[in-house]
Design a protein around this motif. Structure first.
Motif, PDB file in Angstrom:
ATOM      1  N   LYS A 136      57.383  53.530  67.672  1.00  0.00           N
ATOM      2  CA  LYS A 136      56.174  53.761  67.805  1.00  0.00           C
ATOM      3  C   LYS A 136      55.910  54.789  68.543  1.00  0.00           C
ATOM      4  CE  LYS A 136      53.804  49.441  67.088  1.00  0.00           C
ATOM      5  NZ  LYS A 136      52.946  48.355  68.235  1.00  0.00           N
TER       6      LYS A 136
ATOM      7  N   LEU B  53      47.927  59.737  65.234  1.00  0.00           N
ATOM      8  CA  LEU B  53      47.530  58.010  64.202  1.00  0.00           C
ATOM      9  C   LEU B  53      47.845  57.969  63.597  1.00  0.00           C
ATOM     10  CD1 LEU B  53      47.211  55.390  65.534  1.00  0.00           C
ATOM     11  CD2 LEU B  53      44.799  55.890  65.030  1.00  0.00           C
TER      12      LEU B  53
ATOM     13  N   LEU C 211      49.951  55.701  68.844  1.00  0.00           N
ATOM     14  CA  LEU C 211      49.842  54.397  68.278  1.00  0.00           C
ATOM     15  C   LEU C 211      49.939  53.051  69.245  1.00  0.00           C
ATOM     16  CD1 LEU C 211      49.945  53.017  65.313  1.00  0.00           C
ATOM     17  CD2 LEU C 211      52.378  52.984  64.925  1.00  0.00           C
TER      18      LEU C 211
ATOM     19  N   LEU D  82      50.878  55.496  61.905  1.00  0.00           N
ATOM     20  CA  LEU D  82      51.147  54.462  61.026  1.00  0.00           C
ATOM     21  C   LEU D  82      51.493  54.249  59.544  1.00  0.00           C
ATOM     22  CD1 LEU D  82      49.072  51.943  62.101  1.00  0.00           C
ATOM     23  CD2 LEU D  82      47.090  52.783  60.798  1.00  0.00           C
TER      24      LEU D  82
END
Length: 279
Positions: free
Chosen positions: A227, A214, A231, A218
Motif C-alpha cells: 500500500k 489513489l 491508499l 487501489l
C-alpha cells in the motif's frame, strides 16, 4: 540596455506571479497542518483558528501510528516515486535528445506519437492495464505501479525536454565531437547539465500526481504490504464515520516530501518556467 531591463522586468514579474500562486496553494496546506494538532470538536468549531492550550491534541498522530503501518506506506510511496521519476527523467531525456538532435524519416510523427500521452489520459486503459498486470503476475507489486507511472510521465517529459534540448547550441556539441567526445558523452556531459531547469520542472510536475495518486494503487496494488501512503490513509475514512484527526495527521505527514522537493528544486523550477519568457 533596454533588452536587459525587459528581461529583468519579465523575470521579476514571473517571480511575483509564482510567489502569489505559491501563497494561494499553500493556504490549504496550512489549514490541514493546524487542524491536525486540534481536537475533533475544535476542527469543526473553528477550522481556521490556531491550536491553543484547550484545543491542542496529538490524538490524530497517535491513531495513525497505532492503527496503520504508516512507516511501510511511506516507504512504498518513496520507492515508487523515486524510481518512477528516475526512469522518467532518464528515458525521457534520451528520447528527447534523439528527437531534437537527429533528423530522420518519421521524426515528426515519432514526436507526435510520444506526445499523444499528454492528450489521452492513461486511466482510460485501466482495464487493459489490469489485465496485462494479471497476465504477467505483477499485481500487488510495486513494479506494476512504477511501470504505469513511468509510462504516464514520459510523454510530458519528452515534450518539455525536447524543446529545451533544441535550444542547446549546435556549436557546443560540434566542438565536443571535434574533441573526440562520443554521442553518449555529449548527452551526459554537455546537454544534460544545460537542461537541469527543465529536468527539475519535469520532476516536480510528475512527482505530485504520482505521490498523491489513489486510483492505480487501489486497482493494481491494494495488498497491505504494498500500500502507498495515499491508499493507506483511506483506512481512516469510513462510509458512516471518518476519523478526521487521523486523516488530517496522515495528510500532513504526506505533504512533507512534496514540500521538501519543492524547496530543493524551486530555483531550477523557476528557471525552467521562466526561461521561455525571456528569450
Amino acid at each position: 540596455m533596454t533588452t536587459a531591463r525587459r528581461i529583468s522586468g519579465t523575470t521579476i514579474a514571473a517571480h511575483a506571479v509564482l510567489m502569489t500562486y505559491t501563497v494561494i496553494a499553500l493556504f490549504p496546506v496550512f489549514v490541514i497542518l493546524i487542524n491536525s494538532f486540534k481536537t475533533r470538536r475544535a476542527i469543526f468549531r473553528d477550522p481556521l483558528g490556531l491550536p491553543n492550550e484547550e484545543t491542542f491534541s496529538l490524538i490524530g498522530y497517535q491513531t495513525v501510528f497505532r492503527q496503520g503501518d504508516f512507516v511501510l506506506y511511506f516507504q512504498n510511496s518513496m520507492i515508487v516515486t523515486v524510481v518512477s521519476l528516475t526512469l522518467i527523467l532518464l528515458f525521457g531525456a534520451m528520447a528527447a535528445f534523439a528527437l531534437a538532435e537527429y533528423r530522420f524519416k518519421g521524426n515528426t510523427l515519432m514526436g507526435l506519437y510520444l506526445a499523444l500521452g499528454i492528450m489521452i489520459p492513461i486511466r482510460i486503459g485501466t482495464v487493459a492495464i489490469l489485465e496485462m498486470m494479471v497476465s504477467t503476475g505483477l499485481v500487488n507489486t510495486l513494479v506494476a505501479l512504477i511501470l504505469v507511472y513511468t509510462a504516464q510521465g514520459l510523454p510530458l517529459a519528452v515534450f518539455i525536454l525536447s524543446e529545451f534540448m533544441r535550444g542547446v547550441s549546435d556549436d557546443l556539441k560540434n566542438a565536443g565531437r571535434m574533441d573526440g567526445l562520443s554521442e553518449y558523452q555529449i548527452f551526459w556531459r554537455l546537454v544534460l547539465p544545460l537542461v537541469r531547469p527543465a529536468m527539475a520542472t519535469v520532476a516536480v510536475f510528475n512527482m505530485i500526481p504520482i505521490w498523491n495518486d489513489l486510483w492505480f494503487p487501489l486497482i493494481l496494488a491494494p495488498a497491505e504490504e504494498v500500500k502507498t501512503l495515499t491508499l493507506g490513509s483511506q483506512v481512516f475514512i469510513g462510509q458512516f464515520v471518518t476519523d478526521w484527526n487521523a486523516v488530517l495527521s496522515a495528510l500532513s505527514m504526506a505533504i512533507l516530501p512534496v514540500m521538501v522537493l519543492y524547496v530543493i528544486f524551486s530555483r531550477q523550477l523557476i528557471r525552467g518556467i521562466t526561461s521561455g519568457a525571456v528569450k
